[in-house]
Design a protein around this motif. Structure first.
Motif, PDB file in Angstrom:
ATOM      1  N   ARG A   1       0.836  -1.211   0.000  1.00 58.69           N
ATOM      2  CA  ARG A   1       0.000   0.000   0.000  1.00 58.69           C
ATOM      3  C   ARG A   1       0.864   1.252   0.000  1.00 58.69           C
ATOM      4  N   GLN A   2       1.921   1.246   0.806  1.00 56.28           N
ATOM      5  CA  GLN A   2       2.802   2.405   0.893  1.00 56.28           C
ATOM      6  C   GLN A   2       3.503   2.681  -0.438  1.00 56.28           C
ATOM      7  N   GLU A   3       3.898   1.632  -1.126  1.00 54.02           N
ATOM      8  CA  GLU A   3       4.549   1.799  -2.433  1.00 54.02           C
ATOM      9  C   GLU A   3       3.592   2.432  -3.437  1.00 54.02           C
ATOM     10  N   ILE A   4       2.329   2.025  -3.383  1.00 51.35           N
ATOM     11  CA  ILE A   4       1.328   2.598  -4.283  1.00 51.35           C
ATOM     12  C   ILE A   4       1.133   4.088  -3.985  1.00 51.35           C
ATOM     13  N   ILE A   5       1.016   4.412  -2.697  1.00 52.13           N
ATOM     14  CA  ILE A   5       0.827   5.811  -2.295  1.00 52.13           C
ATOM     15  C   ILE A   5       2.002   6.666  -2.760  1.00 52.13           C
ATOM     16  N   GLU A   6       3.212   6.178  -2.553  1.00 53.19           N
ATOM     17  CA  GLU A   6       4.398   6.923  -2.972  1.00 53.19           C
ATOM     18  C   GLU A   6       4.417   7.118  -4.483  1.00 53.19           C
ATOM     19  N   HIS A   7       3.991   6.108  -5.205  1.00 55.71           N
ATOM     20  CA  HIS A   7       3.977   6.175  -6.666  1.00 55.71           C
ATOM     21  C   HIS A   7       3.052   7.285  -7.166  1.00 55.71           C
ATOM     22  N   TYR A   8       1.958   7.555  -6.430  1.00 48.07           N
ATOM     23  CA  TYR A   8       0.963   8.536  -6.875  1.00 48.07           C
ATOM     24  C   TYR A   8       1.102   9.900  -6.188  1.00 48.07           C
ATOM     25  N   GLN A   9       2.227  10.145  -5.534  1.00 51.34           N
ATOM     26  CA  GLN A   9       2.437  11.456  -4.912  1.00 51.34           C
ATOM     27  C   GLN A   9       2.416  12.585  -5.935  1.00 51.34           C
ATOM     28  N   LEU A  10       2.939  12.342  -7.110  1.00 55.88           N
ATOM     29  CA  LEU A  10       2.988  13.388  -8.129  1.00 55.88           C
ATOM     30  C   LEU A  10       1.585  13.833  -8.529  1.00 55.88           C
ATOM     31  N   LEU A  11       0.641  12.914  -8.531  1.00 56.47           N
ATOM     32  CA  LEU A  11      -0.742  13.257  -8.846  1.00 56.47           C
ATOM     33  C   LEU A  11      -1.265  14.298  -7.861  1.00 56.47           C
ATOM     34  N   VAL A  12      -0.973  14.109  -6.577  1.00 61.15           N
ATOM     35  CA  VAL A  12      -1.408  15.040  -5.530  1.00 61.15           C
ATOM     36  C   VAL A  12      -0.717  16.390  -5.704  1.00 61.15           C
ATOM     37  N   PHE A  13       0.596  16.353  -5.947  1.00 61.11           N
ATOM     38  CA  PHE A  13       1.353  17.591  -6.106  1.00 61.11           C
ATOM     39  C   PHE A  13       0.832  18.420  -7.271  1.00 61.11           C
ATOM     40  N   LYS A  14       0.613  17.777  -8.412  1.00 60.83           N
ATOM     41  CA  LYS A  14       0.180  18.502  -9.603  1.00 60.83           C
ATOM     42  C   LYS A  14      -1.211  19.088  -9.416  1.00 60.83           C
ATOM     43  N   GLU A  15      -2.053  18.445  -8.626  1.00 56.17           N
ATOM     44  CA  GLU A  15      -3.370  19.018  -8.337  1.00 56.17           C
ATOM     45  C   GLU A  15      -3.251  20.212  -7.397  1.00 56.17           C
TER      46      GLU A  15
ATOM     47  N   MET B   1      -2.888  14.049   0.167  1.00 50.91           N
ATOM     48  CA  MET B   1      -2.325  12.748   0.516  1.00 50.91           C
ATOM     49  C   MET B   1      -3.319  11.943   1.357  1.00 50.91           C
ATOM     50  N   VAL B   2      -4.062  12.633   2.221  1.00 44.43           N
ATOM     51  CA  VAL B   2      -5.106  11.945   2.995  1.00 44.43           C
ATOM     52  C   VAL B   2      -6.160  11.392   2.044  1.00 44.43           C
ATOM     53  N   GLY B   3      -6.555  12.213   1.070  1.00 49.96           N
ATOM     54  CA  GLY B   3      -7.528  11.753   0.080  1.00 49.96           C
ATOM     55  C   GLY B   3      -7.007  10.584  -0.729  1.00 49.96           C
ATOM     56  N   LEU B   4      -5.719  10.618  -1.049  1.00 50.81           N
ATOM     57  CA  LEU B   4      -5.100   9.521  -1.801  1.00 50.81           C
ATOM     58  C   LEU B   4      -5.134   8.229  -0.995  1.00 50.81           C
ATOM     59  N   MET B   5      -4.842   8.318   0.288  1.00 48.70           N
ATOM     60  CA  MET B   5      -4.871   7.128   1.147  1.00 48.70           C
ATOM     61  C   MET B   5      -6.297   6.592   1.291  1.00 48.70           C
ATOM     62  N   GLU B   6      -7.267   7.497   1.393  1.00 51.29           N
ATOM     63  CA  GLU B   6      -8.670   7.064   1.466  1.00 51.29           C
ATOM     64  C   GLU B   6      -9.080   6.355   0.180  1.00 51.29           C
ATOM     65  N   ALA B   7      -8.626   6.892  -0.951  1.00 54.90           N
ATOM     66  CA  ALA B   7      -8.953   6.264  -2.235  1.00 54.90           C
ATOM     67  C   ALA B   7      -8.352   4.871  -2.334  1.00 54.90           C
ATOM     68  N   ALA B   8      -7.116   4.721  -1.855  1.00 57.81           N
ATOM     69  CA  ALA B   8      -6.463   3.414  -1.896  1.00 57.81           C
ATOM     70  C   ALA B   8      -7.226   2.390  -1.055  1.00 57.81           C
TER      71      ALA B   8
ATOM     72  N   ALA C   1      -8.827   8.107  -7.857  1.00 56.14           N
ATOM     73  CA  ALA C   1      -8.275   8.859  -6.730  1.00 56.14           C
ATOM     74  C   ALA C   1      -8.453  10.365  -6.886  1.00 56.14           C
ATOM     75  N   MET C   2      -8.459  10.859  -8.116  1.00 59.50           N
ATOM     76  CA  MET C   2      -8.477  12.301  -8.336  1.00 59.50           C
ATOM     77  C   MET C   2      -9.695  12.958  -7.704  1.00 59.50           C
ATOM     78  N   HIS C   3     -10.847  12.326  -7.798  1.00 59.27           N
ATOM     79  CA  HIS C   3     -12.057  12.917  -7.226  1.00 59.27           C
ATOM     80  C   HIS C   3     -11.907  13.126  -5.728  1.00 59.27           C
ATOM     81  N   ARG C   4     -11.390  12.123  -5.036  1.00 56.29           N
ATOM     82  CA  ARG C   4     -11.241  12.241  -3.577  1.00 56.29           C
ATOM     83  C   ARG C   4     -10.120  13.216  -3.202  1.00 56.29           C
ATOM     84  N   VAL C   5      -9.027  13.198  -3.959  1.00 57.41           N
ATOM     85  CA  VAL C   5      -7.925  14.130  -3.704  1.00 57.41           C
ATOM     86  C   VAL C   5      -8.403  15.567  -3.866  1.00 57.41           C
ATOM     87  N   ARG C   6      -9.052  15.845  -4.986  1.00 64.80           N
ATOM     88  CA  ARG C   6      -9.532  17.199  -5.260  1.00 64.80           C
ATOM     89  C   ARG C   6     -10.585  17.611  -4.240  1.00 64.80           C
TER      90      ARG C   6
END
Length: 207
Positions: A36-50, A69-76, A91-96
């Protein structure tokens, strides 16, 4: 601090589709937290760019990244890889949504003159892999903010520009405008209220 975070993203290992699917299998079927942690780290750029789509002060952008990042973890937690939907879209919907909720709750809408160079722009340019859609979305937001800001009374524009873009204190702003500090606070409050009203529909539509 934001530049340090951007630098750290360059060290994030990119995953192939096969690697990501293997991680989802480990996480969902075997409850492997490291996967799970590897997946979250992989998608950090998605959060940053938003987060950097919102031209805000650096400290607020960092807050948005934390919320994202909280939204990303909830999506995962809720994502089902067997549904055939890309996790980035899911994930984008929850992050945004987390970011917009934070902006609403903390009254931190954009308060800068978009004709000037905004603080977030250098980080946007340094981010990798921007799509045409993301660039157009950012430009659209900039235009809406610039339009709303230009509709404020001149004095309110001066206060918000000094306090939020030039990062001056209320006292420094009062001296520059030859008014009292109390008057600066009054104008700031009015300007924020007007901007919030003009941007509320935009913020809602982006969720």
């Amino acid at each position: 601090m934001l530049s340090e975070y951007v630098s750290s993203l360059s060290h994030v290992r990119k995953l192939t589709w096969e690697e990501e699917m293997a991680l989802w299998k480990r996480y969902k079927e075997d409850e492997d937290i490291e996967a799970r942690q590897e997946i979250i780290e992989h998608y950090q750029l998605l959060v940053f760019k938003e987060a950097i789509k919102y031209p805000l002060q650096e400290t607020v952008v960092l807050d948005l990244i934390q919320e994202g990042m909280v939204g990303l973890m909830e999506a995962a937690e809720k994502f089902n890889p067997d549904n055939g939907v890309a996790f980035s879209l899911y994930a984008m919907h929850r992050v945004r949504g987390r970011m917009i909720d934070f902006l609403r709750q903390n009254q931190q809408e954009v308060l800068v003159d978009m004709q000037d160079e905004i603080q977030a722009q250098p980080y946007l340019q340094s981010a990798t892999g921007d799509t045409a859609f993301e660039s157009a979305d950012f430009d659209s937001l900039n235009h809406a903010v610039s339009s709303a800001f230009s509709r404020l009374p001149g004095r309110e524009q001066d206060v918000l520009r000094n306090v939020y873009y030039k990062e001056k204190t209320a006292a420094e702003t009062a001296d520059a405008m030859d008014v009292s500090t109390a008057y600066v606070y009054k104008l700031e409050k009015k300007g924020i209220r007007r901007m919030r009203g003009m941007l509320s529909r935009l913020m809602h539509d982006r969720k």
